[in-house]
Design an enzyme around this catalytic site. Structure first.
Site, PDB file in Angstrom:
ATOM      1  N   HIS A   1       5.955 -35.379  94.777  1.00  0.00           N
ATOM      2  CA  HIS A   1       5.863 -33.974  94.381  1.00  0.00           C
ATOM      3  C   HIS A   1       6.582 -33.728  93.057  1.00  0.00           C
ATOM      4  CE1 HIS A   1       5.377 -34.253  98.738  1.00  0.00           C
ATOM      5  NE2 HIS A   1       4.656 -33.148  98.679  1.00  0.00           N
TER       6      HIS A   1
ATOM      7  N   HIS B   1       2.095 -29.444  92.385  1.00  0.00           N
ATOM      8  CA  HIS B   1       2.984 -29.495  93.554  1.00  0.00           C
ATOM      9  C   HIS B   1       3.109 -30.895  94.147  1.00  0.00           C
ATOM     10  CE1 HIS B   1       4.625 -28.644  97.553  1.00  0.00           C
ATOM     11  NE2 HIS B   1       3.677 -29.440  97.997  1.00  0.00           N
TER      12      HIS B   1
ATOM     13  N   GLU C   1      17.249 -19.025 117.942  1.00  0.00           N
ATOM     14  CA  GLU C   1      17.482 -20.383 118.437  1.00  0.00           C
ATOM     15  C   GLU C   1      17.357 -21.431 117.334  1.00  0.00           C
ATOM     16  OE1 GLU C   1      15.373 -18.175 119.774  1.00  0.00           O
ATOM     17  OE2 GLU C   1      16.437 -17.596 121.602  1.00  0.00           O
TER      18      GLU C   1
ATOM     19  N   HIS D   1       9.857 -17.974 131.824  1.00  0.00           N
ATOM     20  CA  HIS D   1      11.245 -18.434 131.770  1.00  0.00           C
ATOM     21  C   HIS D   1      11.463 -19.743 132.529  1.00  0.00           C
ATOM     22  CE1 HIS D   1      11.900 -14.607 129.968  1.00  0.00           C
ATOM     23  NE2 HIS D   1      13.215 -14.677 130.026  1.00  0.00           N
TER      24      HIS D   1
HETATM   25  C1  LIG Z   1       7.996 -26.708 108.072  1.00  0.00           C
HETATM   26  C2  LIG Z   1       7.093 -27.262 107.025  1.00  0.00           C
HETATM   27  N1  LIG Z   1       5.835 -26.840 106.964  1.00  0.00           N
HETATM   28  C3  LIG Z   1       4.979 -27.347 106.047  1.00  0.00           C
HETATM   29  C4  LIG Z   1       5.397 -28.312 105.178  1.00  0.00           C
HETATM   30  C5  LIG Z   1       4.421 -28.934 104.190  1.00  0.00           C
HETATM   31  N2  LIG Z   1       4.743 -28.455 102.828  1.00  0.00           N
HETATM   32  C6  LIG Z   1       5.488 -29.204 101.996  1.00  0.00           C
HETATM   33  S1  LIG Z   1       5.804 -28.431 100.564  1.00  0.00           S
HETATM   34  C7  LIG Z   1       4.882 -27.091 101.004  1.00  0.00           C
HETATM   35  C8  LIG Z   1       4.730 -25.918 100.080  1.00  0.00           C
HETATM   36  C9  LIG Z   1       6.041 -25.526  99.558  1.00  0.00           C
HETATM   37  O1  LIG Z   1       5.932 -24.599  98.550  1.00  0.00           O
HETATM   38  P1  LIG Z   1       7.199 -24.339  97.657  1.00  0.00           P
HETATM   39  O2  LIG Z   1       8.406 -24.312  98.486  1.00  0.00           O
HETATM   40  O3  LIG Z   1       6.900 -23.124  96.853  1.00  0.00           O
HETATM   41  O4  LIG Z   1       7.304 -25.620  96.749  1.00  0.00           O
HETATM   42  P2  LIG Z   1       6.652 -25.859  95.334  1.00  0.00           P
HETATM   43  O5  LIG Z   1       5.176 -25.975  95.539  1.00  0.00           O
HETATM   44  O6  LIG Z   1       6.990 -24.686  94.493  1.00  0.00           O
HETATM   45  O7  LIG Z   1       7.245 -27.134  94.888  1.00  0.00           O
HETATM   46  C10 LIG Z   1       4.369 -27.264 102.285  1.00  0.00           C
HETATM   47  C11 LIG Z   1       3.524 -26.264 102.973  1.00  0.00           C
HETATM   48  C12 LIG Z   1       6.737 -28.720 105.277  1.00  0.00           C
HETATM   49  N3  LIG Z   1       7.240 -29.669 104.502  1.00  0.00           N
HETATM   50  N4  LIG Z   1       7.564 -28.173 106.181  1.00  0.00           N
END
Ligand SMILES: Cc1ncc(C[n+]2csc(CCOP(=O)(O)OP(=O)(O)O)c2C)c(N)n1
Ligand SMILES: [Mg+2]
Length: 660
Positions: A27, A263, A411, A473
């Site tokens: 990334h 990204h 939680e 529950h």
């Molecule tokens: C809980 C979770 N859900 C989904 C993902 C998959 N995922 C990785 S990065 C991302 C998008 C993140 O966007 P952002 O924080 O704005 O990062 P940027 O694209 O700006 O680097 C997703 C959906 C993840 N890593 N964790």
């Protein structure tokens, strides 16, 4: 910005882009956009000593946007953390490398917590900041701020979209954690495109309403403005700070800047060349000029000096406050194993039917005296989960020395904060809720296990025994869920003795988290229970017959039913042993000889009884055996009636046994 700062930032960008290109995966968008803020923080504001990454009083830094791992690896390499070499950077994302896809705690030096699941790092960092506040309240004296550091989290849009950013952010504000500082890489882009497709709230206003000081930097490349905001954040000691820094994803790479495609895919060779041209970076692949390394080294040496000063402060603290210094040492280094094993009071219990949650409550109130740095709390259920430490005060904005945490009904945030309390160092933590709501915290329990940290989950109301509250529950599949989690001990005790064994194992575990799964309803004290329960499974009731006909096995509330059934079968001349199995994971780790003595292979007639989905038991009952368990959801009725309705009766277990 002077030229060495510019060059040093370019180094982060280029190394990150090149490593991702070589791995052909990763990334690049975040490292390019957030390099200036990360550099400014690490170079000019953060207290850290690359020569000793574990220095206790260092500032903590968490890259919550874990997909941007190359940003962190580049920084750690350039600062000379551990032996993170340029070859490690070249081996990004490769088998066995020190630079895995997302930052992993315990794997790469300088990584404070495992991140990747978005939001987790942010929430865990709140726990680290809380740990700092608590330890500072316990140990600092006038002129002797021996615990005194900031906790920083770098978050992205994704972290801010995740619900746990609400949970933990609200708590950080409520607690007024003044030394918690968030850098928000606000590039308005996530994977599917512009964030306005799914995220239009005013994040800054949200954090202001939590009680944060909020600051904004319009230009994420302006490190002077970023630096000024960080200093303002540090200056406010009564509120946590949230700095929204507007950036461009993929900044510096002309074809990718501001685009979602920056990204999560390599830039491509041509774009890397364009990036380097644009930055005026005239070096070969993975080549970093000496002056850049020099710059990072000289910044790092300031950190070494700060550590030396802190060591001197500690020396004079030891002389001025010897008792406190000894306690501090205990917090950092104490091993409780023998202290608990030899503490008769810890193992004593009232010989009457008791709910294991109540027994656990008594044990916590014994442990709090043996383990001075035990802290913990519940997601608004302490009166039910019995997790309150009497006379130990509440952790609150008004007084951070309290040992009881009130997490509110959150939680997931609670479990992340529990991890953060542990990861910080100096504390032993537990968190608590109803077992059925462990679903809401599971992702953080998974991280506890992955990080090899001995987090403790006190999960009560463990079955249909909950009764009147009904199927919402009543846990069914949660035991199976935790039992399939690697490096995780699930412990469901049958009585007071076994509950003490469970707590002993939980607090003395070094690298494995534990869930203590406890009953709401009273359970009888078993005649045959003993410290053998430390082995996870043992024969709790022995048949009179020399050669047994079968084995009944169970955990928790079903063990007494198994014993009653064995007695009934004995009346008919059928000899069965009963195995109590509070923890399959711990039993499985015993020697083959021991396991054979408990579950002899020659005995094929086996019935497992558990008021939950019982499929996991087939590894013990085999193809010739059977289970008495739950195959659907529970119901709303008095708990005793539910046990009857769902077949947890002597008659039904006898029938199951005879059906073999
Ligand atoms: C809980 C979770 N859900 C989904 C993902 C998959 N995922 C990785 S990065 C991302 C998008 C993140 O966007 P952002 O924080 O704005 O990062 P940027 O694209 O700006 O680097 C997703 C959906 C993840 N890593 N964790
Ligand atoms: Mg983004």
């Amino acid at each position: 910005m002077n030229s060495i700062d510019k060059l040093s930032i370019s180094a982060i960008k280029v190394l990150s882009a090149e490593a991702i290109q070589k791995a052909n995966s990763g990334h690049p968008g975040l490292p390019l956009g957030a390099a200036p803020m990360a550099y400014e923080l690490f170079a000019h504001h953060m207290k850290h000593n690359p020569a000793n990454p574990n220095w206790f009083n260092r500032d903590r830094f968490v890259l919550s946007a874990g997909h941007g791992s190359m940003l962190l690896y580049s920084l750690l390499h350039l600062f000379g953390y551990g032996d993170l070499s340029i070859d490690d950077i070249k081996n990004f994302r490769q088998m066995g490398s020190l630079t895995p896809g997302h930052p992993e705690y315990g794997h790469t030096v300088g990584v404070e917590t495992t991140t990747g699941p978005l939001g987790a790092g942010f929430a865990t960092a709140v726990g680290m900041a809380a740990a700092e506040a608590h330890l500072a309240a316990k140990f600092n004296e006038d002129g002797y701020d021996i615990v005194d550091h900031y906790t920083y989290a770098l978050v992205g849009d994704g972290c801010m979209m995740e619900g746990t950013s609400y949970e933990a952010g609200s708590l950080a504000g409520t607690w007024g954690l003044g030394k918690f500082i968030v850098l928000y890489d606000s590039n308005s882009i996530s994977i599917e495109g512009g964030t306005d497709i799914a995220f239009r709230e005013n994040v800054v206003a949200r954090f202001a309403s939590f009680g944060f000081q909020v600051l904004e930097v319009e230009d994420g490349t302006d490190i002077d403005a970023i630096g000024k905001a960080i200093e303002e954040a540090k200056a406010d000691k009564t509120r946590p700070s949230f700095i929204k820094i507007s950036t461009k994803i993929g900044a510096g790479c002309p074809a990718k800047e501001g685009k979602a495609s920056a990204h999560g895919e390599p830039l491509g060779e041509d774009n890397i060349k364009a990036l380097k041209d644009n930055l005026g970076w005239n070096y070969g692949a993975f080549e970093v000029p000496a002056e850049v390394y020099e710059n990072y080294k000289s910044i790092g040496s300031k950190g070494a000096k700060e550590e030396t000063e802190w060591n001197e402060l500690m020396d004079s603290y030891k002389k001025a406050f010897p008792d406190k210094a000894a306690t501090f040492d205990k917090y950092l280094n104490f091993e409780y194993d023998d202290a608990i094993l030899n503490d008769e009071d810890f193992w004593a219990y009232e010989d009457k039917p008791q709910a294991t949650r109540n027994v656990s409550g008594n044990l916590i109130n014994k442990l709090k005296n043996i383990i001075p740095n035990l802290v913990g709390g519940s997601a608004d259920l302490a009166p039910s989960t019995k997790t309150y430490m009497n006379d130990e005060g509440d952790f609150a904005k008004e007084d951070y020395s309290g040992r009881n945490f009130h997490f509110g009904v959150r939680e997931l945030g609670m479990a992340a904060i529990g991890n953060g309390l542990l990861l910080h160092g100096g504390l032993k933590s537990y968190v608590s809720t109803f077992f059925v709501f462990s679903d809401y915290l599971k992702p953080m329990a998974r991280l506890s296990a992955l990080m090899d940290i001995p987090a403790i989950y006190v999960l009560t109301h463990d079955s249909i025994g909950v009764g009147e509250d009904g199927p919402t529950h009543e846990p069914i599949e949660q035991l199976a869920m935790f039992r399939t989690l690697p490096n995780f001990n699930t412990y469901r005790p049958a009585d007071a003795t076994e509950t003490a064994c469970g707590w002993y194992l939980a607090v003395t575990s070094k690298n494995t988290p534990t869930a203590l799964v406890l009953s709401r309803q009273n359970l009888p004290q078993l005649e045959g229970s003993s410290k053998d329960a430390l082995k996870g499974g043992y024969v709790v009731y022995k048949s009179d017959k020399d050669t047994i006909d079968g084995i009944l096995m169970a955990s928790g509330s079903e063990v007494s039913l198994a014993i009653d059934t064995a007695k009934k079968l004995a009346e008919e001349g059928i000899g069965v042993n009963v195995v109590s199995m509070p923890s399959m994971e711990i039993f499985d780790a015993q020697s083959d000889d021991y396991k054979e003595s408990v579950l002899p292979k020659s005995v094929k007639k086996r019935v497992a009884i558990e008021a939950a989905n019982a499929d996991v038991w087939y590894k013990y009952v085999g193809l010739d055996g059977t289970t008495v368990g739950m195959t659907g959801f529970g119901a709303s009725a008095p708990g005793g009636l539910l046990f009857e309705k769902f077949g947890f009766t002597v008659d039904n277990v006898v029938k199951a046994y005879k059906g073999l």
